[in-house]
Design an enzyme around this catalytic site. Structure first.
Site, PDB file in Angstrom:
ATOM      1  N   ARG A   1     -53.323  -1.116 -20.996  1.00 56.00           N
ATOM      2  CA  ARG A   1     -52.146  -1.231 -19.891  1.00 56.00           C
ATOM      3  C   ARG A   1     -52.158  -0.775 -18.599  1.00 56.00           C
ATOM      4  O   ARG A   1     -50.837  -0.440 -18.181  1.00 56.00           O
ATOM      5  CB  ARG A   1     -50.949  -0.397 -20.983  1.00 56.00           C
ATOM      6  CG  ARG A   1     -50.698  -1.054 -22.354  1.00 56.00           C
ATOM      7  CD  ARG A   1     -50.390  -2.541 -22.620  1.00 56.00           C
ATOM      8  NE  ARG A   1     -50.524  -3.046 -23.808  1.00 56.00           N
ATOM      9  CZ  ARG A   1     -51.620  -3.417 -24.358  1.00 56.00           C
ATOM     10  NH1 ARG A   1     -52.663  -3.711 -23.612  1.00 56.00           N
ATOM     11  NH2 ARG A   1     -51.646  -3.938 -25.392  1.00 56.00           N
TER      12      ARG A   1
ATOM     13  N   SER B   1     -42.295  -2.303 -26.039  1.00 58.07           N
ATOM     14  CA  SER B   1     -42.651  -0.892 -26.017  1.00 58.07           C
ATOM     15  C   SER B   1     -42.170   0.044 -24.918  1.00 58.07           C
ATOM     16  O   SER B   1     -42.717  -0.191 -23.525  1.00 58.07           O
ATOM     17  CB  SER B   1     -44.068  -0.740 -26.392  1.00 58.07           C
ATOM     18  OG  SER B   1     -44.669  -1.547 -27.542  1.00 58.07           O
TER      19      SER B   1
ATOM     20  N   GLU C   1     -44.805   3.509 -21.010  1.00 59.34           N
ATOM     21  CA  GLU C   1     -45.707   2.234 -20.841  1.00 59.34           C
ATOM     22  C   GLU C   1     -44.641   1.257 -19.782  1.00 59.34           C
ATOM     23  O   GLU C   1     -45.168   0.383 -19.018  1.00 59.34           O
ATOM     24  CB  GLU C   1     -45.817   1.374 -22.083  1.00 59.34           C
ATOM     25  CG  GLU C   1     -46.381  -0.054 -21.826  1.00 59.34           C
ATOM     26  CD  GLU C   1     -46.664  -0.772 -23.040  1.00 59.34           C
ATOM     27  OE1 GLU C   1     -47.217  -0.262 -23.843  1.00 59.34           O
ATOM     28  OE2 GLU C   1     -46.493  -1.921 -23.110  1.00 59.34           O
TER      29      GLU C   1
HETATM   30  C1  LIG Z   1     -39.823  -8.057 -26.511  1.00 60.99           C
HETATM   31  C2  LIG Z   1     -40.727  -7.656 -25.358  1.00 60.99           C
HETATM   32  C3  LIG Z   1     -42.213  -7.601 -26.207  1.00 60.99           C
HETATM   33  C4  LIG Z   1     -43.242  -7.161 -25.315  1.00 60.99           C
HETATM   34  N1  LIG Z   1     -44.522  -7.146 -26.123  1.00 60.99           N
HETATM   35  C5  LIG Z   1     -45.462  -6.818 -25.265  1.00 60.99           C
HETATM   36  C6  LIG Z   1     -46.808  -6.872 -25.837  1.00 60.99           C
HETATM   37  O1  LIG Z   1     -47.082  -7.222 -27.087  1.00 60.99           O
HETATM   38  N2  LIG Z   1     -47.799  -6.728 -25.069  1.00 60.99           N
HETATM   39  C7  LIG Z   1     -47.791  -6.106 -23.716  1.00 60.99           C
HETATM   40  O2  LIG Z   1     -48.949  -5.596 -23.042  1.00 60.99           O
HETATM   41  N3  LIG Z   1     -46.517  -6.076 -23.137  1.00 60.99           N
HETATM   42  C8  LIG Z   1     -45.503  -6.654 -23.884  1.00 60.99           C
HETATM   43  N4  LIG Z   1     -44.112  -6.488 -23.320  1.00 60.99           N
HETATM   44  C9  LIG Z   1     -44.150  -5.905 -21.903  1.00 60.99           C
HETATM   45  C10 LIG Z   1     -44.157  -7.082 -20.820  1.00 60.99           C
HETATM   46  O3  LIG Z   1     -43.843  -8.260 -21.277  1.00 60.99           O
HETATM   47  C11 LIG Z   1     -45.423  -7.249 -20.174  1.00 60.99           C
HETATM   48  O4  LIG Z   1     -45.871  -6.071 -19.550  1.00 60.99           O
HETATM   49  C12 LIG Z   1     -45.560  -8.355 -19.124  1.00 60.99           C
HETATM   50  O5  LIG Z   1     -47.016  -8.580 -18.957  1.00 60.99           O
HETATM   51  C13 LIG Z   1     -44.693  -8.096 -17.953  1.00 60.99           C
HETATM   52  O6  LIG Z   1     -44.801  -9.327 -17.062  1.00 60.99           O
HETATM   53  P1  LIG Z   1     -43.426  -9.750 -16.101  1.00 60.99           P
HETATM   54  O7  LIG Z   1     -43.821 -10.877 -15.189  1.00 60.99           O
HETATM   55  O8  LIG Z   1     -42.276  -9.626 -16.774  1.00 60.99           O
HETATM   56  O9  LIG Z   1     -43.596  -8.501 -14.807  1.00 60.99           O
HETATM   57  P2  LIG Z   1     -42.318  -7.358 -14.331  1.00 60.99           P
HETATM   58  O10 LIG Z   1     -41.924  -6.479 -15.254  1.00 60.99           O
HETATM   59  O11 LIG Z   1     -41.987  -8.270 -13.491  1.00 60.99           O
HETATM   60  O12 LIG Z   1     -43.425  -6.770 -13.282  1.00 60.99           O
HETATM   61  C14 LIG Z   1     -44.137  -5.649 -13.612  1.00 60.99           C
HETATM   62  C15 LIG Z   1     -45.141  -5.132 -12.556  1.00 60.99           C
HETATM   63  O13 LIG Z   1     -46.046  -6.249 -12.151  1.00 60.99           O
HETATM   64  C16 LIG Z   1     -45.880  -6.172 -10.721  1.00 60.99           C
HETATM   65  N5  LIG Z   1     -46.217  -7.765 -10.758  1.00 60.99           N
HETATM   66  C17 LIG Z   1     -45.610  -8.781 -11.414  1.00 60.99           C
HETATM   67  N6  LIG Z   1     -45.884 -10.088 -11.013  1.00 60.99           N
HETATM   68  C18 LIG Z   1     -46.948  -9.547  -9.879  1.00 60.99           C
HETATM   69  C19 LIG Z   1     -47.759 -10.556  -8.964  1.00 60.99           C
HETATM   70  N7  LIG Z   1     -47.812 -11.649  -9.203  1.00 60.99           N
HETATM   71  N8  LIG Z   1     -48.599  -9.749  -8.097  1.00 60.99           N
HETATM   72  C20 LIG Z   1     -48.551  -8.242  -7.863  1.00 60.99           C
HETATM   73  N9  LIG Z   1     -47.533  -7.859  -8.964  1.00 60.99           N
HETATM   74  C21 LIG Z   1     -47.080  -8.446  -9.630  1.00 60.99           C
HETATM   75  C22 LIG Z   1     -44.537  -5.891 -10.432  1.00 60.99           C
HETATM   76  O14 LIG Z   1     -44.279  -5.507  -9.263  1.00 60.99           O
HETATM   77  C23 LIG Z   1     -44.216  -4.521 -11.365  1.00 60.99           C
HETATM   78  O15 LIG Z   1     -44.932  -3.464 -10.817  1.00 60.99           O
HETATM   79  C24 LIG Z   1     -43.104  -6.909 -23.847  1.00 60.99           C
HETATM   80  C25 LIG Z   1     -41.911  -6.724 -23.511  1.00 60.99           C
HETATM   81  C26 LIG Z   1     -40.877  -7.205 -24.256  1.00 60.99           C
HETATM   82  C27 LIG Z   1     -39.439  -7.560 -23.357  1.00 60.99           C
END
Ligand SMILES: Cc1cc2nc3c(=O)[nH]c(=O)nc-3n(C[C@H](O)[C@H](O)[C@H](O)COP(=O)(O)OP(=O)(O)OC[C@H]3O[C@@H](n4cnc5c(N)ncnc54)[C@H](O)[C@@H]3O)c2cc1C
Length: 308
Positions: free
Chosen positions: A172, A223, A293
């Site tokens: 992660r 999580s 996380e």
């Molecule tokens: C219901 C639910 C279930 C989930 N299940 C899982 C799971 O099974 N496994 C898991 O790993 N995660 C899980 N997550 C967490 C989440 O979905 C992941 O971490 C996801 O990959 C985050 O992506 P995001 O685009 O929403 O990132 P954001 O929340 O928008 O950003 C996260 C970080 O990434 C950075 N960022 C985003 N895009 C870029 C880019 N293009 N360039 C540089 N930096 C960037 C942001 O600045 C921030 O620091 C879950 C979340 C929810 C709500």
């Protein structure tokens, strides 16, 4: 017009929204207002907007789907950019994808192309960019090992190609998680493996069904804490008797104790108070401190760290 955000908004036109509410864009429904919100949908406009913000010398907060971050109640005095740059192409066993593409529908599409490696992501919300930053994973799979190369925009605004090793992927994490260095992922090349279409479809269905059975619906960040080595954060929280524990509008899910739910009107302050209480009570019971996380965005610290 002396306010730098108004000046920038005037230059950007329809693409920019002043004093915008952030909560509706987040998975948990929490967060104050952004001084300026921009949502680029094409790579060229994303690169151009990043250049404009850098030139204006304003703090920048860059996000994908806002599914893994807790935004502050007081909002963000800066430019908030939400990446909606989509597009992908399957090319043999290679998948080329723009960073604003949502990962879950892409995972589903791998069945049609008879490719395995991404099925675990079928219920993971958020973008490819966010998945790379946090090395997203589930069911024993994760994105890091699939990344052959990626194209990034450096903090100075140069387009740079890197290979997967550059990210230093770990559980992660990647070198970009919480780094504040100001790198932006533009696109990625993922290497998948040929497989029987039916087998990929079966895996997708299994993962969707498992989530339906074990994880709650509603407004959540998934999580809250990382799993400690050899154990599960959810099991520890449950064993400490904390299911149903509440602070304000935020409650520890009865279905999966590592999920906190916003039942309505929850704030970042509530979420943080609940996290703290859970960490302390798990510590008392098991002598183990749960590490977050989710990413907690602290308005003041972030402005200092990420001012590009
Ligand atoms: C219901 C639910 C279930 C989930 N299940 C899982 C799971 O099974 N496994 C898991 O790993 N995660 C899980 N997550 C967490 C989440 O979905 C992941 O971490 C996801 O990959 C985050 O992506 P995001 O685009 O929403 O990132 P954001 O929340 O928008 O950003 C996260 C970080 O990434 C950075 N960022 C985003 N895009 C870029 C880019 N293009 N360039 C540089 N930096 C960037 C942001 O600045 C921030 O620091 C879950 C979340 C929810 C709500």
């Amino acid at each position: 017009m002396s306010d730098p955000y108004r000046r920038l908004a005037a230059r950007l036109g329809e693409e920019a929204q002043l004093d915008a509410r952030l909560a509706p864009f987040t998975a948990i429904g929490i967060g104050g207002r952004a001084a300026l919100l921009v949502i680029p949908r094409r790579r060229e406009s994303l690169v151009r907007l990043l250049g404009e913000v850098r030139e204006a010398g304003l703090p920048l907060y860059f996000f994908g789907g806002l599914t893994n971050v807790l935004l502050p109640d007081e909002g963000l005095r800066g430019v908030v950019m939400l990446n909606r740059v989509r597009g992908h192409r399957f090319d043999g066993t290679v998948l080329r994808v723009e960073s604003g593409e949502m990962i879950a529908p892409l995972a589903r599409r791998t069945a049609r192309h008879a490719l395995e490696g991404l099925a675990w992501a079928v219920s993971v919300p958020g973008t490819i960019g966010g998945a790379l930053v946090g090395n997203a994973g589930a069911y024993g799979g994760e994105i890091g090992p699939l990344v052959e190369e990626a194209t990034l925009l450096s903090p100075q605004g140069e387009v740079v190609a890197v290979d997967g090793r550059w990210f230093d992927f770990a559980y992660r994490r990647s070198r970009l998680k919480g780094s504040g260095e100001g790198w932006t992922i533009l696109s990625a090349v993922l290497r998948l493996r040929p497989a029987a279409r039916e087998a990929v479809e079966a895996a997708l269905n299994r993962y969707v069904e498992h989530r339906r059975r074990t994880q709650p619906r509603g407004r959540t960040l998934g999580s809250t804490f990382k799993n400690p080595p050899g154990d599960y954060a959810g099991r520890l929280i449950d064993a400490a008797g904390l299911k149903g524990l509440r602070r304000g509008g935020i409650v520890v899910s009865e279905k999966h104790a590592n999920f906190f739910i916003n039942e309505g009107g929850g704030t970042a302050a509530d979420y943080l108070a609940l996290m703290r209480e859970v960490q302390e009570r798990v510590m008392e019971r098991f002598g183990l401190w749960l590490e977050p996380e989710i990413e907690i965005i602290d308005a003041a610290a972030e402005v200092a760290a990420r001012g590009r």
